[in-house]
Design an enzyme around this catalytic site. Structure first.
Site, PDB file in Angstrom:
ATOM      1  N   SER A  94      -3.428  -1.082  -1.958  1.00  0.00           N
ATOM      2  CA  SER A  94      -3.210  -1.478  -0.565  1.00  0.00           C
ATOM      3  C   SER A  94      -2.149  -2.569  -0.413  1.00  0.00           C
ATOM      4  O   SER A  94      -1.827  -2.980   0.699  1.00  0.00           O
ATOM      5  CB  SER A  94      -4.531  -1.946   0.049  1.00  0.00           C
ATOM      6  OG  SER A  94      -5.064  -3.007  -0.710  1.00  0.00           O
TER       7      SER A  94
ATOM      8  N   HIS B 133       2.075  -4.506  -4.789  1.00  0.00           N
ATOM      9  CA  HIS B 133       2.008  -4.694  -6.238  1.00  0.00           C
ATOM     10  C   HIS B 133       2.541  -3.468  -6.988  1.00  0.00           C
ATOM     11  O   HIS B 133       3.318  -3.592  -7.933  1.00  0.00           O
ATOM     12  CB  HIS B 133       0.546  -4.967  -6.619  1.00  0.00           C
ATOM     13  CG  HIS B 133       0.331  -5.303  -8.055  1.00  0.00           C
ATOM     14  ND1 HIS B 133       0.716  -6.496  -8.610  1.00  0.00           N
ATOM     15  CD2 HIS B 133      -0.241  -4.586  -9.053  1.00  0.00           C
ATOM     16  CE1 HIS B 133       0.390  -6.513  -9.885  1.00  0.00           C
ATOM     17  NE2 HIS B 133      -0.196  -5.360 -10.188  1.00  0.00           N
TER      18      HIS B 133
END
Length: 161
Positions: free
Chosen positions: A86, A89
């Site tokens: 989400s 990253h």
């Protein structure tokens, strides 16, 4: 016109395979595909394959550089899975890993092939590790085998010239 192209068998090549332990379920399938291709199709002997496990995909470039710098292996196959979460990253990890592996390959003149999946979800990664979308570990092994042979032919050509 002179053309260099090559097959995929090579009984004398030594290959390092770097495998991420993170997302191990998927990576085991990728590794199986790579090893099966190397031994069955490429005819590489098992004692010429060196497996190195690392914590995650982010750690792969460091080990690849260490191996490339020592010039003991003819190619490096990287195995890993980076699944989008989400946050951003995923984007930074995958970009960093791919860019660094490319730089290492070019700097040390060693084929480094990518059996590293970048997927939006677990289902996509499973499909690309041996189901509907083939096995990207096997594809990385095929590319490594061909690149080893192409580089070998180029070296022969340069010596004869």
């Amino acid at each position: 016109m002179k053309i260099i192209q090559s097959g995929i068998t090579n009984q004398t090549a030594s290959i390092a395979v770097i495998i991420s332990r993170f997302n191990q379920f998927v990576n085991n399938n990728l590794l199986f595909g790579a090893l099966d291709t190397l031994t069955r199709i490429g005819q590489i002997k098992e004692d010429k394959i060196f497996k190195i496990y690392v914590p995650g995909a982010y750690e792969i470039p460091l080990i690849a550089k260490y191996i490339a710098k020592n010039k003991k292996y003819d190619a490096i196959i990287t195995i890993g899975t980076i699944i989008k979460g989400s946050t951003d990253h995923f984007k930074y990890i995958s970009s960093n890993v791919y860019n660094n592996l490319s730089k290492i390959s070019i700097k040390y003149l060693i084929p480094i092939t990518l059996g590293i999946l970048t997927a939006n979800n677990l289902e996509q990664s499973i499909e690309r590790s041996g189901l509907k979308m083939g096995n990207k570990g096997s594809e990385a092994a095929l590319a490594a085998l061909e690149m080893i042979n192409i580089i070998s032919k180029l070296k022969e050509k340069m010596i004869k010239s």
